[in-house]
Design an enzyme around this catalytic site. Structure first.
Site, PDB file in Angstrom:
ATOM      1  N   LYS A 165       0.840  -1.188   0.000  1.00  0.00           N
ATOM      2  CA  LYS A 165       0.000   0.000   0.000  1.00  0.00           C
ATOM      3  C   LYS A 165       0.883   1.249   0.000  1.00  0.00           C
ATOM      4  O   LYS A 165       2.005   1.229   0.528  1.00  0.00           O
ATOM      5  CB  LYS A 165      -0.871   0.040   1.257  1.00  0.00           C
ATOM      6  CG  LYS A 165      -1.899  -1.064   1.391  1.00  0.00           C
ATOM      7  CD  LYS A 165      -2.635  -0.922   2.725  1.00  0.00           C
ATOM      8  CE  LYS A 165      -3.638  -2.053   2.934  1.00  0.00           C
ATOM      9  NZ  LYS A 165      -4.814  -1.906   2.068  1.00  0.00           N
ATOM     10  N   ARG A 175      -9.913 -11.843   2.481  1.00  0.00           N
ATOM     11  CA  ARG A 175     -10.824 -12.888   1.992  1.00  0.00           C
ATOM     12  C   ARG A 175     -10.145 -14.259   1.990  1.00  0.00           C
ATOM     13  O   ARG A 175     -10.816 -15.282   2.061  1.00  0.00           O
ATOM     14  CB  ARG A 175     -11.319 -12.524   0.594  1.00  0.00           C
ATOM     15  CG  ARG A 175     -10.276 -12.517  -0.492  1.00  0.00           C
ATOM     16  CD  ARG A 175     -10.692 -11.724  -1.710  1.00  0.00           C
ATOM     17  NE  ARG A 175     -10.793 -10.305  -1.395  1.00  0.00           N
ATOM     18  CZ  ARG A 175     -11.187  -9.372  -2.273  1.00  0.00           C
ATOM     19  NH1 ARG A 175     -11.536  -9.741  -3.508  1.00  0.00           N
ATOM     20  NH2 ARG A 175     -11.234  -8.107  -1.942  1.00  0.00           N
TER      21      ARG A 175
END
Length: 491
Positions: free
Chosen positions: A239, A313
């Site tokens: 990020k 996920r």
């Protein structure tokens, strides 16, 4: 945490007023107080408050403006604003707000302060008497559970890494005599949890799965799964620095599951509760998982890694598959999963997904009643093909900029088959700007509404059964299922 006090006539009265009721209430005030309100040009605009003196100048009453009874979209948490606006003292509701229970709860929720690193102000906070007719113990139970979850989210990763989050989860389990098991590090592979291992193996603080159970084995099965990414660097798909500033909150799903579990166990609800928390740090090292890698999952599906920043996920997939094997009556997962959800609905309105129409209607109804807003989004089958992979059963990302929250939910759906009903909540877990009942910082979303829903569905403790004393054994290892307490399954 602030608590509700016993009713006392000595407490300073708070009068709730609206434009239509203000003239009548003003006429009933002591002359000095009414004159002061008029001289102060008080207007009953929702959220406006005024402390009124008596003839000697001492505080005599408080007036606080709320919306009209007929107003659409009333903020039933608005009275909580008083917890941060009034001087120290003991107060009571002199008349009814729209919902006394929510008003009292909002007072406690608004009074929350995160004080781990900086001492709280020496100023005493205002205190509230329990309003007539409310279940004070229930209100305090909910507020305490929300405080627990907020504290976890607000704690930075240097003090809340995987080991510390594990300890917090085991503390909640032990408090309620729940049985617990922990699987750590390389033992995750032997236990059939390869995706959790892959995501967390680059961190110096080993990945792990906490699994605890509580309740009557014959009661309806409720399983909660919470994403516990203690910090998310993005992995090798790193990020930007601005994207990492809030990543201490990426374990907000686990905090929400623990908050709801605490409400359920403290309330003695008639469920067989199981809580599954996959806990990792998504770090970078020579051992980090890579874009293009392919991993097996607990369910047997192979997953191609399209982006290492879609790690939540992955750990949820193994945890959901584990929970699904138990064929629960209701399986719920919580995760701070996608930025796409925030783009669509903003920070205060988490989306949820379910294929169960009855459950969806119940969630919407209880969300409105509890002032704990969520919004249903579709499990749109046509988007399922976005997860196709040329070399594996599926990819962990949709491969484009569209429908990110939906494709994440569709990915998770692949790992649920036996549960009678499943719901996924894509949370933000943070309040950017404080408001009544929701101070700035870490926030527990959806837990209050789900506590109400679960209580309504399954009921409280059986007659004659004391709260928080019945417990069962975790089913991580059948050979050891008679052992209670925390079990370390590290190699």
């Amino acid at each position: 945490m602030s608590r509700l006090h016993e009713p006392s006539e000595a407490a300073l009265p708070i009068f709730f007023v609206a434009a239509s009721t203000w003239p009548q209430i003003r006429g009933a005030l002591p002359p000095a107080a009414a004159a002061f309100a008029q001289a102060s040009n008080f207007e009953p605009k929702p959220g406006s408050a005024q402390l009124l003196p008596d003839a000697t100048g001492a505080a005599a009453a408080v007036i606080f403006a709320i919306e009209e009874e007929t107003a659409a979209g009333k903020d039933l948490l608005l009275p909580g604003k008083l917890a941060g606006a009034l001087p120290p003292g003991l107060y009571r509701f002199a008349n009814e707000p729209h919902d006394s229970s929510l008003a009292a709860l909002s007072w406690l929720l608004t009074a929350y302060k995160f004080g781990r690193y900086r001492p709280a102000s020496a100023k005493d906070a205002p205190q509230l008497c329990a309003p007539a007719g409310v279940d004070a113990a229930r209100i305090e139970r909910i507020a305490a559970a929300v405080t627990l979850g907020r504290d976890l989210i607000n704690t930075p990763a240097n003090d809340l890494g995987p080991a510390a989050l594990e300890a917090a989860a085991l503390g909640v389990a032990a408090q309620h005599q729940a049985s617990a098991a922990v699987t750590r590090g390389e033992a995750l592979l032997a236990a059939g949890l390869p995706l959790i291992h892959a995501v967390g193996r680059a961190s110096a603080d080993a990945p792990r799965l906490v699994d605890f159970c509580w309740g009557d084995p014959s009661a309806p099965k409720l399983t909660l799964v919470g994403k516990g990414v203690c910090f998310d660097s993005g992995g090798l798909d790193i990020k930007p620095s601005a994207g990492m500033l809030m990543m201490k909150k990426d374990m907000g799903g686990a905090a929400t599951a623990l908050s709801l579990a605490s409400m359920i166990m403290e309330g003695g609800l008639n469920v067989r509760l199981r809580v599954i928390l996959p806990i990792v740090e998504n770090a970078i090292s020579g051992d980090a998982f890579r874009p293009g890698d392919v991993y097996a999952s607990r369910k047997g599906l192979t997953v191609e890694i399209g982006n290492t920043d879609a790690e939540g996920r992955l750990i949820l997939a193994d945890a959901l598959a584990l929970g699904d094997e138990d064929a629960p009556d209701l399986l719920i997962d919580f995760a701070t999963l996608t930025g796409a959800a925030r783009v669509a609905l903003g920070p205060d309105l988490p989306p949820f997904y379910t294929a169960d129409e009855e459950l969806a209607a119940e969630i919407a109804r209880f969300a409105t009643a509890a002032q704990d807003p969520v919004w249903r989004m579709p499990l749109w089958d046509a988007y399922d093909k976005m997860l196709d992979s040329k070399i594996a059963d599926l990819n962990n990302v949709g491969g484009g900029p569209f429908a990110g929250s939906i494709t994440a939910a569709l990915f998770l759906r692949r790992f649920v088959a036996k549960a009678k009903a499943w719901a996924h909540f894509d949370l933000y877990g943070w309040t950017p700007r404080g408001k009544p009942g929701r101070p700035e910082g870490g926030e527990i979303q959806a837990a209050r509404l789900l506590y109400d829903l679960i209580e309504a569905r399954y009921g409280g403790p059986p007659a004659g059964c004391p709260r928080a004393v019945h417990h069962i054994v975790a089913h991580i290892d059948e050979a050891e299922e008679e052992e209670l307490g925390a079990e370390d399954k590290s190699p």
